[in-house]
Motif scaffolding. Structure first.
Motif, PDB file in Angstrom:
ATOM      1  N   GLY A 178      38.270  47.049  52.625  1.00  0.00           N
ATOM      2  CA  GLY A 178      36.862  47.201  52.964  1.00  0.00           C
ATOM      3  C   GLY A 178      36.028  47.830  51.864  1.00  0.00           C
ATOM      4  O   GLY A 178      34.835  48.053  52.046  1.00  0.00           O
ATOM      5  N   ARG A 179      36.660  48.133  50.737  1.00  0.00           N
ATOM      6  CA  ARG A 179      35.956  48.836  49.667  1.00  0.00           C
ATOM      7  C   ARG A 179      35.720  47.850  48.521  1.00  0.00           C
ATOM      8  O   ARG A 179      36.552  47.002  48.264  1.00  0.00           O
ATOM      9  N   SER A 180      34.607  47.979  47.824  1.00  0.00           N
ATOM     10  CA  SER A 180      34.350  47.098  46.680  1.00  0.00           C
ATOM     11  C   SER A 180      35.135  47.595  45.469  1.00  0.00           C
ATOM     12  O   SER A 180      35.589  48.743  45.426  1.00  0.00           O
ATOM     13  N   ALA A 181      35.278  46.704  44.496  1.00  0.00           N
ATOM     14  CA  ALA A 181      35.962  47.074  43.252  1.00  0.00           C
ATOM     15  C   ALA A 181      35.260  48.257  42.596  1.00  0.00           C
ATOM     16  O   ALA A 181      35.895  49.201  42.126  1.00  0.00           O
TER      17      ALA A 181
ATOM     18  N   VAL B 197      37.645  43.530  32.088  1.00  0.00           N
ATOM     19  CA  VAL B 197      38.634  42.668  32.757  1.00  0.00           C
ATOM     20  C   VAL B 197      37.960  41.445  33.394  1.00  0.00           C
ATOM     21  O   VAL B 197      38.620  40.660  34.066  1.00  0.00           O
ATOM     22  N   GLY B 198      36.672  41.310  33.179  1.00  0.00           N
ATOM     23  CA  GLY B 198      35.977  40.128  33.701  1.00  0.00           C
ATOM     24  C   GLY B 198      35.759  40.172  35.197  1.00  0.00           C
ATOM     25  O   GLY B 198      35.653  39.139  35.849  1.00  0.00           O
ATOM     26  N   ALA B 199      35.655  41.382  35.772  1.00  0.00           N
ATOM     27  CA  ALA B 199      35.508  41.494  37.228  1.00  0.00           C
ATOM     28  C   ALA B 199      34.062  41.778  37.644  1.00  0.00           C
ATOM     29  O   ALA B 199      33.787  41.915  38.838  1.00  0.00           O
TER      30      ALA B 199
ATOM     31  N   GLY C  85      45.005  37.244  41.607  1.00  0.00           N
ATOM     32  CA  GLY C  85      44.623  37.430  40.212  1.00  0.00           C
ATOM     33  C   GLY C  85      43.446  38.386  40.063  1.00  0.00           C
ATOM     34  O   GLY C  85      43.405  39.211  39.147  1.00  0.00           O
ATOM     35  N   MET C  86      42.493  38.299  40.991  1.00  0.00           N
ATOM     36  CA  MET C  86      41.344  39.203  40.945  1.00  0.00           C
ATOM     37  C   MET C  86      41.793  40.640  41.194  1.00  0.00           C
ATOM     38  O   MET C  86      41.304  41.583  40.562  1.00  0.00           O
ATOM     39  N   ARG C  87      42.758  40.799  42.106  1.00  0.00           N
ATOM     40  CA  ARG C  87      43.249  42.149  42.368  1.00  0.00           C
ATOM     41  C   ARG C  87      44.043  42.683  41.170  1.00  0.00           C
ATOM     42  O   ARG C  87      43.971  43.868  40.844  1.00  0.00           O
ATOM     43  N   GLN C  88      44.800  41.793  40.508  1.00  0.00           N
ATOM     44  CA  GLN C  88      45.533  42.227  39.316  1.00  0.00           C
ATOM     45  C   GLN C  88      44.563  42.717  38.244  1.00  0.00           C
ATOM     46  O   GLN C  88      44.817  43.703  37.556  1.00  0.00           O
ATOM     47  N   ARG C  89      43.444  42.016  38.095  1.00  0.00           N
ATOM     48  CA  ARG C  89      42.452  42.438  37.102  1.00  0.00           C
ATOM     49  C   ARG C  89      41.867  43.795  37.473  1.00  0.00           C
ATOM     50  O   ARG C  89      41.639  44.639  36.607  1.00  0.00           O
ATOM     51  N   LEU C  90      41.648  44.000  38.770  1.00  0.00           N
ATOM     52  CA  LEU C  90      41.123  45.290  39.207  1.00  0.00           C
ATOM     53  C   LEU C  90      42.143  46.405  38.975  1.00  0.00           C
ATOM     54  O   LEU C  90      41.787  47.520  38.570  1.00  0.00           O
ATOM     55  N   ALA C  91      43.421  46.092  39.211  1.00  0.00           N
ATOM     56  CA  ALA C  91      44.469  47.088  38.958  1.00  0.00           C
ATOM     57  C   ALA C  91      44.486  47.453  37.472  1.00  0.00           C
ATOM     58  O   ALA C  91      44.619  48.629  37.107  1.00  0.00           O
ATOM     59  N   LEU C  92      44.326  46.455  36.633  1.00  0.00           N
ATOM     60  CA  LEU C  92      44.314  46.704  35.193  1.00  0.00           C
ATOM     61  C   LEU C  92      43.086  47.527  34.807  1.00  0.00           C
ATOM     62  O   LEU C  92      43.170  48.456  33.987  1.00  0.00           O
ATOM     63  N   ALA C  93      41.952  47.199  35.421  1.00  0.00           N
ATOM     64  CA  ALA C  93      40.733  47.966  35.148  1.00  0.00           C
ATOM     65  C   ALA C  93      40.949  49.430  35.517  1.00  0.00           C
ATOM     66  O   ALA C  93      40.508  50.344  34.803  1.00  0.00           O
ATOM     67  N   THR C  94      41.643  49.672  36.626  1.00  0.00           N
ATOM     68  CA  THR C  94      41.934  51.040  37.055  1.00  0.00           C
ATOM     69  C   THR C  94      42.773  51.753  35.998  1.00  0.00           C
ATOM     70  O   THR C  94      42.507  52.909  35.653  1.00  0.00           O
ATOM     71  N   ALA C  95      43.754  51.027  35.457  1.00  0.00           N
ATOM     72  CA  ALA C  95      44.633  51.636  34.448  1.00  0.00           C
ATOM     73  C   ALA C  95      43.854  51.981  33.179  1.00  0.00           C
ATOM     74  O   ALA C  95      44.160  52.966  32.508  1.00  0.00           O
ATOM     75  N   LEU C  96      42.852  51.155  32.852  1.00  0.00           N
ATOM     76  CA  LEU C  96      42.119  51.344  31.592  1.00  0.00           C
ATOM     77  C   LEU C  96      40.979  52.356  31.708  1.00  0.00           C
ATOM     78  O   LEU C  96      40.373  52.741  30.710  1.00  0.00           O
TER      79      LEU C  96
ATOM     80  N   GLU D 219      51.563  48.156  42.334  1.00  0.00           N
ATOM     81  CA  GLU D 219      51.163  47.010  43.150  1.00  0.00           C
ATOM     82  C   GLU D 219      49.647  46.971  43.161  1.00  0.00           C
ATOM     83  O   GLU D 219      49.009  48.012  43.213  1.00  0.00           O
ATOM     84  N   ALA D 220      49.068  45.794  43.181  1.00  0.00           N
ATOM     85  CA  ALA D 220      47.609  45.698  43.205  1.00  0.00           C
ATOM     86  C   ALA D 220      47.131  45.793  44.647  1.00  0.00           C
ATOM     87  O   ALA D 220      46.674  44.829  45.240  1.00  0.00           O
ATOM     88  N   THR D 221      47.249  47.007  45.244  1.00  0.00           N
ATOM     89  CA  THR D 221      46.827  47.192  46.635  1.00  0.00           C
ATOM     90  C   THR D 221      45.611  48.110  46.684  1.00  0.00           C
ATOM     91  O   THR D 221      45.579  49.154  46.043  1.00  0.00           O
ATOM     92  N   PHE D 222      44.626  47.688  47.459  1.00  0.00           N
ATOM     93  CA  PHE D 222      43.373  48.432  47.581  1.00  0.00           C
ATOM     94  C   PHE D 222      42.947  48.423  49.038  1.00  0.00           C
ATOM     95  O   PHE D 222      43.416  47.606  49.812  1.00  0.00           O
ATOM     96  N   HIS D 223      42.010  49.322  49.381  1.00  0.00           N
ATOM     97  CA  HIS D 223      41.442  49.254  50.723  1.00  0.00           C
ATOM     98  C   HIS D 223      40.581  47.990  50.794  1.00  0.00           C
ATOM     99  O   HIS D 223      39.670  47.817  49.989  1.00  0.00           O
TER     100      HIS D 223
END
Ligand SMILES: Nc1ncnc2c1ncn2[C@@H]1O[C@H](COP(=O)(O)OP(=O)(O)OP(=O)(O)O)[C@@H](O)[C@H]1O
Ligand SMILES: [Mg+2]
Lengths: 311, 267
Positions: free
Chosen positions: A91-94, A119-121, A135-146, A85-89
């Motif tokens: 209050g924290r930046s990408a 990921v264009g973030a 969509g922005m969170r999905q990109r961040l989740a993908l960035a985390t995976a990569l 899931e694209a879940t983040f805190h």
């Protein structure tokens, strides 16, 4: 880049109390290919992926990556990239989120900027995640995976929430990752969403395996929709070439590849108005596999109830 | 860096990348600083009305120890939030994906909480000693800043705040709901324990139990507070006993939480 590794589910079952979320799941995911993990809501996709990633303990059986359980991997972030899931805190930046994972995974911090760019973030990397769109969170989740440049990617519904440009982009990205020899496993509940991306599919429903194998093995193969100003001449040429034809909802449907259909039309000197591939039997076959039928069409003459979304 | 070192570093990145740590710190410093100044004023201007019997020479210690006596909930909340925040925002998956062995993750949170708690202890002591000494000094009372006992007490306050923060991590993993844990912390520290301890000051047999309560153990570790000033009948532990009892709570909570919630499926 880490090498692609084989993912193996071996007779894996998971029960949550009385709920049999996944039952006797056995399949293999090969490196160098994109594998779609498909099933309707509640099929057990997320549960299976979480077992694979060591977040959920299986009731019986195993799920391994390169022959090892995730929890025993030495540098997991470098070997396996996961986006659940694209879940983040909020209050924290990408950038800070990625830094925390990079630090935990022993990845140089410089890599954070690279994956943000990838990921264009980058434009919103220093804003707090709380204000991001799905969509922005999905990109961040993908960035985390990569982040760890891993050989194995495990992505739970990565396309959900992306805009059309983002969908096209992620499809290209996943294809190129597989072309580099990596293992790419992504889940979706829509075959049509991943059809152009995947080589193999694993279909589950009700926690049980329904199909595993190449995409082409599902359904009847591609069908082509074709039309010409001179339709009788086109039909004659195609029939003459031995293709099966039918008319479906006003469209001329051919059980063949668009390239072959085009070649026949050209040889017969018939100018075309339309030539395209349709998912054809795949979606129907998929729905039959997961035990869901398309809703029946509305009876003729029925009108949508005012104020209700038209179906 | 070892896997554990990485986990600790990652927890530091997480702690310092949201506003929580400095918001709590700001409130802590303002709260205990003003409280210390207020108590110092009350005790120097009208000691007979305060209802406390402060032994001569202990006035400064009572004022300075407001840093822990009133401020200890802040490190507890900070420590608890390092777990409950992850539960609330569903980030435990990310954490466990990067560090699949869960025990080192919890240990890393304990280490980071201890360091942050000690930092809170230093900041809170600066506030109470600074403002308290100012008021005491201007009223002509001894500030006791030239006594080594005072500095030893300040060191014990810093230690106490570090232990409180570790206890907070244990509480968070025992009560992973963010709202639930904060309610539990406030209800116990602001309501249950003060009532029991006040009652124990007057009911002899209760005192034997009350001195083992976490707040009483924390006060014993520091060595001075309002409760110890309430009357000679309030029983207390030795400072080192208090420290061990407080650390015992932290360990008990951590072990219980590690054996239950921390091992569960993350879905
Ligand atoms: N923690 C849990 N406790 C109880 N039941 C659970 C839990 N997690 C999942 N389930 C159940 O397991 C089954 C499979 O759920 P899962 O989330 O794996 O499905 P899914 O295929 O990912 O669905 P979706 O497409 O909606 O994401 C469901 O019946 C769900 O209710
Ligand atoms: Mg799911």
């Amino acid at each position: 880049m880490a090498a692609g590794e084989t993912i193996v589910f071996d007779d894996m079952s998971k029960r949550f109390g009385a709920v049999h979320a996944v039952s006797d799941l056995t399949f293999t995911v090969e490196p160098g290919r994109v594998t779609g993990f498909l099933g309707p809501n509640g099929a057990g996709k997320s549960t299976s992926l979480r077992v694979l990633l060591g977040l959920v303990n299986p009731s019986t059986g195993t799920a391994t990556i390169g022959g090892a359980r995730y929890a025993t991997l030495r540098d997991p972030v470098r070997r396996v990239g996961a986006a659940l899931e694209a879940t983040f805190h909020p209050g924290r930046s990408a950038r800070a989120h990625l830094s925390s994972v990079a630090v935990a995974g022993g990845i140089p911090r410089a890599r954070v900027g690279e994956v943000l760019e990838l990921v264009g973030a980058t434009p919103y990397a220093d804003r707090r995640v709380g204000g991001y769109s799905l969509g922005m969170r999905q990109r961040l989740a993908l960035a985390t995976a990569l982040l760890g440049d891993p050989g194995v990617l495990v992505l739970d519904e990565p396309i959900n929430g992306l805009d059309p440009e983002g969908i096209r982009w992620i499809r290209g990205l996943l294809r190129s990752l597989a072309a580099e020899g990596r293992t790419v496993l992504l889940s979706s509940h829509l075959l049509s969403e991943v059809q152009q991306t995947v080589d193999d599919v694993v279909v589950i429903a009700g926690g049980r395996l329904r199909y595993t194998g190449p995409l082409a093995g599902l359904g009847t193969g591609p069908v082509t929709i074709v039309d010409a100003p001179d339709r009788p001449a086109l039909a004659a040429a195609l029939q003459g070439a031995g293709f099966a034809l039918r008319v479906d909802a006003g469209d001329l449907v051919v059980d063949a590849d668009p390239a072959d259909v085009g070649r026949v039309a050209q040889a017969a000197g018939v100018a075309l108005r339309e030539l395209r591939q349709r998912s054809g039997g795949l979606e129907d076959e998929f729905l039959a596999l997961v035990g869901q039928e398309l809703p029946p069409p509305p009876p003729p003459g029925s009108t949508p109830i005012p104020g209700e979304a038209p179906r | 860096m070892t896997g554990f070192g990485r986990a600790v570093a990652s927890e530091f990145v997480k702690l310092f990348s949201t506003r929580m740590w400095w918001l709590l710190l700001l409130i802590l410093v303002g709260y205990v600083g003003l409280a210390a100044a207020g108590i110092a004023l009350a005790l120097t201007l009208a000691p007979e009305q305060s209802g406390m019997t402060i032994p001569p020479g202990a006035l400064a210690a009572v004022v300075y120890s407001v840093a822990t006596a009133s401020g200890f909930v802040f490190p507890v909340i900070l420590g608890a939030m390092s777990v409950t925040g992850e539960v609330r925002h569903r980030t435990l998956s990310t954490t466990f994906l990067a560090t699949p062995h869960r025990a080192p993750v919890l240990a890393a949170k304990v280490v980071v909480a201890a360091v942050a708690g000690a930092g809170y202890g230093v900041a809170a002591s600066l506030a109470t000693v600074g403002l308290g000494a100012l008021v005491l000094g201007s009223s002509g009372e001894p500030t006791a800043l030239d006594e080594s006992d005072t500095w030893a007490m300040i060191a014990r306050m810093v230690l106490a705040m570090a232990i409180w923060a570790m206890l907070g991590v244990g509480l968070g993993v025992l009560v992973p709901s963010q709202v639930g844990s904060i309610v539990a912390i406030l209800a116990f520290t602001q309501f249950v324990e003060p009532i029991v301890r006040t009652a124990a000051a007057f009911v002899e047999p209760l005192g034997g139990v009350a001195k083992f309560l976490p707040g009483a153990a924390g006060d014993a570790l520091v060595g001075a507070s309002f409760y110890t000033a309430l009357g000679p009948s309030a029983q207390t532990l030795e400072w080192w006993q208090g420290g061990l009892v407080l650390a015992g709570y932290a360990v008990a909570f951590l072990v219980a939480g590690a054996a239950t919630f921390w091992r569960r499926d993350v879905t």
